[in-house]
Design an enzyme around this catalytic site. Structure first.
Site, PDB file in Angstrom:
ATOM      1  N   ASP A 168       0.832  -1.211   0.000  1.00 44.11           N
ATOM      2  CA  ASP A 168       0.000   0.000   0.000  1.00 44.11           C
ATOM      3  C   ASP A 168       0.866   1.261   0.000  1.00 44.11           C
ATOM      4  O   ASP A 168       1.990   1.251   0.496  1.00 44.11           O
ATOM      5  CB  ASP A 168      -0.910  -0.023   1.237  1.00 44.11           C
TER       6      ASP A 168
ATOM      7  N   ASN B 182     -11.032  -2.462  -5.383  1.00 46.56           N
ATOM      8  CA  ASN B 182     -10.279  -1.448  -6.136  1.00 46.56           C
ATOM      9  C   ASN B 182     -10.948  -1.040  -7.452  1.00 46.56           C
ATOM     10  O   ASN B 182     -10.568  -0.040  -8.073  1.00 46.56           O
ATOM     11  CB  ASN B 182      -8.833  -1.902  -6.383  1.00 46.56           C
TER      12      ASN B 182
HETATM   13  C1  IPE Z   1      -5.424  -2.712  -0.213  1.00 48.37           C
HETATM   14  O1  IPE Z   1      -5.124  -1.364  -0.331  1.00 48.37           O
HETATM   15  C2  IPE Z   1      -5.397  -3.380  -1.550  1.00 48.37           C
HETATM   16  C3  IPE Z   1      -4.080  -3.508  -2.177  1.00 48.37           C
HETATM   17  C4  IPE Z   1      -2.922  -3.175  -1.663  1.00 48.37           C
HETATM   18  C5  IPE Z   1      -4.102  -4.090  -3.506  1.00 48.37           C
HETATM   19  P1  IPE Z   1      -6.262  -0.255  -0.484  1.00 48.37           P
HETATM   20  O2  IPE Z   1      -5.546   1.044  -0.581  1.00 48.37           O
HETATM   21  O3  IPE Z   1      -7.181  -0.598  -1.584  1.00 48.37           O
HETATM   22  O4  IPE Z   1      -7.053  -0.379   0.898  1.00 48.37           O
HETATM   23  P2  IPE Z   1      -7.929   0.695   1.677  1.00 48.37           P
HETATM   24  O5  IPE Z   1      -8.905   1.256   0.684  1.00 48.37           O
HETATM   25  O6  IPE Z   1      -6.985   1.749   2.174  1.00 48.37           O
HETATM   26  O7  IPE Z   1      -8.562  -0.067   2.787  1.00 48.37           O
HETATM   27  C1  IPE Z   2      -1.694   0.257  -3.330  1.00 45.12           C
HETATM   28  O1  IPE Z   2      -1.463   1.620  -3.343  1.00 45.12           O
HETATM   29  C2  IPE Z   2      -1.916  -0.307  -4.703  1.00 45.12           C
HETATM   30  C3  IPE Z   2      -3.296  -0.683  -5.010  1.00 45.12           C
HETATM   31  C4  IPE Z   2      -4.283  -0.668  -4.156  1.00 45.12           C
HETATM   32  C5  IPE Z   2      -3.592  -1.091  -6.367  1.00 45.12           C
HETATM   33  P1  IPE Z   2      -2.638   2.681  -3.292  1.00 45.12           P
HETATM   34  O2  IPE Z   2      -3.016   3.026  -4.699  1.00 45.12           O
HETATM   35  O3  IPE Z   2      -3.749   2.208  -2.445  1.00 45.12           O
HETATM   36  O4  IPE Z   2      -1.902   3.923  -2.628  1.00 45.12           O
HETATM   37  P2  IPE Z   2      -2.533   4.937  -1.591  1.00 45.12           P
HETATM   38  O5  IPE Z   2      -3.064   4.131  -0.445  1.00 45.12           O
HETATM   39  O6  IPE Z   2      -3.617   5.678  -2.302  1.00 45.12           O
HETATM   40  O7  IPE Z   2      -1.376   5.809  -1.201  1.00 45.12           O
HETATM   41 MG    MG Z   3      -4.148   2.412  -0.464  1.00 46.14          MG
END
Ligand code: IPE
Ligand code: IPE
Ligand code: MG
Length: 245
Positions: free
Chosen positions: A24, A72
């Site tokens: 993340d 997502n």
């Molecule tokens: C979890 O991260 C999913 C992945 C790393 C693929 P998210 O960024 O989607 O999770 P939330 O929305 O902060 O819970």
């Molecule tokens: C994790 O990074 C990757 C996916 C969920 C695909 P994020 O895209 O959630 O990054 P933040 O949480 O917005 O910084």
């Molecule tokens: Mg995230």
């Protein structure tokens, strides 16, 4: 990698056999640099290779990474399309490297919603690497823990109604056998980067007794040294599984 080796030999409780990572923080990493989110995802994808390659030195046999969740899809069409394109390019580009490094690749998650070209690449890399034994890399793509349990339950119910399974015999092992992870051991350690302390629907069933590490580093800044450090901390934890030690 010497640092990783030192840490491993100094770990009393041994290495986690299976590490799962919620990668993340890509979006925030890009935002901090005034760049589009996709630049963060690209930087994140580039980080994966070094982490996979650090696994054998650290004694980690299985690495599972969360790449895209069933939630997502709620992101903008631009981000979702960008990510799907990135997954396709990542798999094509890494294919030879997986072979060179002895990486066996598997995917978990619901493939049906993914486009055909991506699904073909996923099938190809799974087939191509199925004799590799050095590291087991599982990529969670369109994965959600609740969705996985629901899909498993549906197939279990189909087997019950067709008379192939006696409902009286259904237990934890039966259900686990229907999950996407049926051939994998449960994760010993789950790491989440970016400072968020939640599991966001990742490996809900499988992580019942996993140790968790929430670290502040954003995924594109995650290095093999940080990985070795977190894995090293695992060795000093005491896992009780509900018993008194
Ligand atoms: C979890 O991260 C999913 C992945 C790393 C693929 P998210 O960024 O989607 O999770 P939330 O929305 O902060 O819970
Ligand atoms: C994790 O990074 C990757 C996916 C969920 C695909 P994020 O895209 O959630 O990054 P933040 O949480 O917005 O910084
Ligand atoms: Mg995230």
């Amino acid at each position: 990698m010497d640092q990783a080796k030192d840490i491993k030999t100094s770990v009393p409780g041994g290495s986690p056999r299976h590490v799962a990572i919620i990668m993340d923080g890509n979006g925030r990493w890009a935002q901090m640099r005034g760049k589009p989110r996709l630049i963060g995802h690209q930087a994140g994808a580039r980080r994966v290779r070094a982490i996979v390659e650090a696994c054998p030195t650290l004694g980690v046999e299985y690495l599972t990474i969360f790449a895209f969740s069933t939630e997502n899809w709620k992101r903008t069409q631009t981000e979702v399309a960008g990510l799907m394109g990135l997954f396709r390019r990542y798999i094509s580009k890494e294919m030879q490297n997986f072979m060179r490094e002895g990486v066996r690749v598997r995917f978990i998650g619901d493939r049906l919603r993914l486009d055909e070209k991506l699904r073909e690449l996923m099938d190809d890399v799974e087939k191509m690497t199925d004799q590799n034994t050095r590291v087991n890399l599982t990529i969670a793509l369109n994965y959600g823990g609740r969705d996985e349990v629901a899909r498993a339950t549906k197939r279990l119910a189909q087997d019950v109604s067709a008379g192939r399974i006696d409902p009286e015999t259904v237990d934890e092992t039966t259900l686990a056998g229907f999950l996407d992870t049926c051939v994998l051991p449960d994760p010993d350690l789950v790491i989440r980067t970016s400072g968020e302390a939640r599991i966001s629907n990742f490996l809900l069933w499988q992580s019942a007794y996993s140790e968790y590490e929430f670290i502040d580093t954003l995924w594109p800044d995650f290095t093999p040294e940080i990985f070795a450090d977190v894995v090293g901390r695992y060795g000093v934890r005491e896992r009780r599984y509900g018993a008194v030690s």
